[in-house]
Write an enzyme that holds these catalytic residues in place. Structure first.
Site, PDB file in Angstrom:
ATOM      1  N   TYR A  98       0.814  -1.215   0.000  1.00 15.18           N
ATOM      2  CA  TYR A  98       0.000   0.000   0.000  1.00 15.18           C
ATOM      3  C   TYR A  98       0.849   1.268   0.000  1.00 15.18           C
ATOM      4  CZ  TYR A  98      -4.009  -2.975   1.216  1.00 15.18           C
ATOM      5  OH  TYR A  98      -4.992  -3.934   1.233  1.00 15.18           O
ATOM      6  N   LYS A 107       3.672 -15.409   2.968  1.00 19.13           N
ATOM      7  CA  LYS A 107       3.633 -16.170   1.714  1.00 19.13           C
ATOM      8  C   LYS A 107       5.073 -16.494   1.329  1.00 19.13           C
ATOM      9  CE  LYS A 107       1.229 -17.943  -1.742  1.00 19.13           C
ATOM     10  NZ  LYS A 107       0.403 -19.148  -1.540  1.00 19.13           N
ATOM     11  N   ASP A 149      -2.805 -18.398   2.396  1.00 21.46           N
ATOM     12  CA  ASP A 149      -3.944 -19.137   1.867  1.00 21.46           C
ATOM     13  C   ASP A 149      -4.461 -20.158   2.881  1.00 21.46           C
ATOM     14  OD1 ASP A 149      -1.464 -20.260   1.448  1.00 21.46           O
ATOM     15  OD2 ASP A 149      -1.824 -20.847  -0.627  1.00 21.46           O
ATOM     16  N   ASP A 200      -5.382  -6.866   5.959  1.00 23.09           N
ATOM     17  CA  ASP A 200      -6.584  -6.205   5.482  1.00 23.09           C
ATOM     18  C   ASP A 200      -7.633  -7.243   5.087  1.00 23.09           C
ATOM     19  OD1 ASP A 200      -8.424  -4.449   4.450  1.00 23.09           O
ATOM     20  OD2 ASP A 200      -7.118  -3.614   2.910  1.00 23.09           O
ATOM     21  N   ASP A 220     -11.078  -8.756   7.560  1.00 20.15           N
ATOM     22  CA  ASP A 220     -12.451  -8.643   7.079  1.00 20.15           C
ATOM     23  C   ASP A 220     -13.112 -10.016   6.992  1.00 20.15           C
ATOM     24  OD1 ASP A 220     -12.326  -5.940   6.951  1.00 20.15           O
ATOM     25  OD2 ASP A 220     -12.556  -5.760   4.791  1.00 20.15           O
TER      26      ASP A 220
END
Length: 361
Positions: A141, A191, A223, A247, A251
């Site tokens: 970001y 990851k 994952d 993020d 959620d």
């Protein structure tokens, strides 16, 4: 106690839920003898409309002069066609950078009275209590270069994922510190089978773990973490991860509770006041209808009292009041399953009356 709070109501349902949070804060102030001075400031779309900027310098100054920040939400379709640097969400990214809000804490607790509200089986979500610790000022970001250009006659978009060892270390360490007062387990999500930044992340996690021999550290690919949040959420306690993964996962985790409208968050600063906000966003489709769930914002006020001002009993009074209201069967429209839905103001008043009724701890 006398504290100054910057209030950034923002867009959509932000002003409605922030107003609810401030009403509860006023009740706490009266009951426990504190004084909280609030000052309003602009961020997001409303700031663009008034000043042309998603984060005016005046807002930054007000925040830096305060002891804590309460934020509602930013964004909406009105501003969707603006370029990236002028969109409401840029105000959020900029305030995080300005105040070095590096650690986003998102507790995910399933109230027993809401275990039927989740789309998952009751036995999966019952008694879930975990903390997601998201790195907030680094990663894709904020990385540079960040651009769109033409290469060999074709349009190309570039975003850069970048982390320094020190950025990783401070967020991992925050996760371990939280685990010390919880269940002494940290799940570090990365990851590392693909990304070089994740391989560094994993190495740093191993180094930090040496300072906390009493804490169990496990590594989990993102994952798999997404799957375990749905399959076995009670196996997780403190989950620490980088910005974009956090993020998305936070959620996802919010739906364990049945509604985005239930979850608070704290963004802790490295240099000054921290920021407290609900995670649900601006929900422009219900803005102005008086039906938004205020409980996430009210719970964010509780987090502010606990983490920023060390007012443990005051925070607990709010948390107990929310629990009692839900146990009594009261629901806003996002949670209602056949019950008559309460409005934003009605739900807020029920929490306030419960606080009034509670004996001093």
């Amino acid at each position: 106690m006398n504290k100054r709070i910057a209030v950034l109501a923002g867009d959509g349902i932000g002003p409605e839920v922030v107003r609810a949070g401030l009403r509860v804060l006023d009740e706490i102030a009266q009951k426990y003898g504190h004084q909280f001075e609030t000052k309003q400031a602009l961020i997001g779309g409303c700031a663009i409309d008034a000043t042309g900027l998603p984060l005016p310098q005046e807002t930054v100054d007000i925040c830096k002069q305060s002891d804590a920040i309460l934020l509602g939400a930013v964004g909406g379709p009105k501003w969707d066609t603006l370029p990236g640097e002028k969109r409401p969400e840029k105000g959020l990214l900029d305030i995080r950078k300005e105040l070095q809000l590096f650690a986003n804490l998102r507790p995910v607790s399933v109230f027993s009275s809401l275990s039927d509200a989740s789309t998952l089986k009751k036995e999966i979500v019952k008694d879930v209590d975990l903390m997601i610790v998201r790195e907030l000022t680094g990663g894709i970001y904020f990385g540079e270069p960040r651009e769109r250009k033409e290469v060999d006659g074709e349009e190309v978009a570039i975003d850069t994922l970048k982390y320094t060892r020190s950025e990783i270390e401070r967020i991992i360490r925050k996760g371990f510190e939280l685990a010390k007062v919880r269940n002494k387990k940290v799940t570090s999500v990365d990851k590392a089978n693909v990304l070089e930044s994740s391989r560094l992340w994993r190495e740093v996690a191993e180094d930090v773990a040496k300072d906390y021999p009493e804490i169990e550290l496990e590594h989990m690919l993102v994952d798999n973490a997404a799957m375990q949040l749905i399959r076995s959420p009670k196996s997780l306690d403190v989950v620490v991860t980088e910005n974009m993964f956090g993020d998305i996962l936070s959620d996802e985790a919010s739906m364990l509770t049945g509604s985005l409208g239930m979850l608070p968050s704290a963004s802790l600063s490295a240099i000054g006041p921290s920021l407290y906000e609900p995670i649900h966003g601006s929900a422009p489709d219900i803005a102005g209808k008086g039906i938004a769930n205020p409980l996430a914002t009210i719970a964010s006020v509780a987090m502010m009292l606990k983490y920023e001002f060390s007012l443990e009993k005051e925070a607990e009074a709010i948390e107990k009041a929310i629990d009692a209201v839900l146990d009594a069967g009261h629901r806003t429209v996002d949670l209602a399953q056949g019950e008559a839905a309460r409005s934003t103001d009605e739900m807020t008043e029920l929490v306030i009356q419960q606080i009034k009724a509670e004996a001093f701890v």
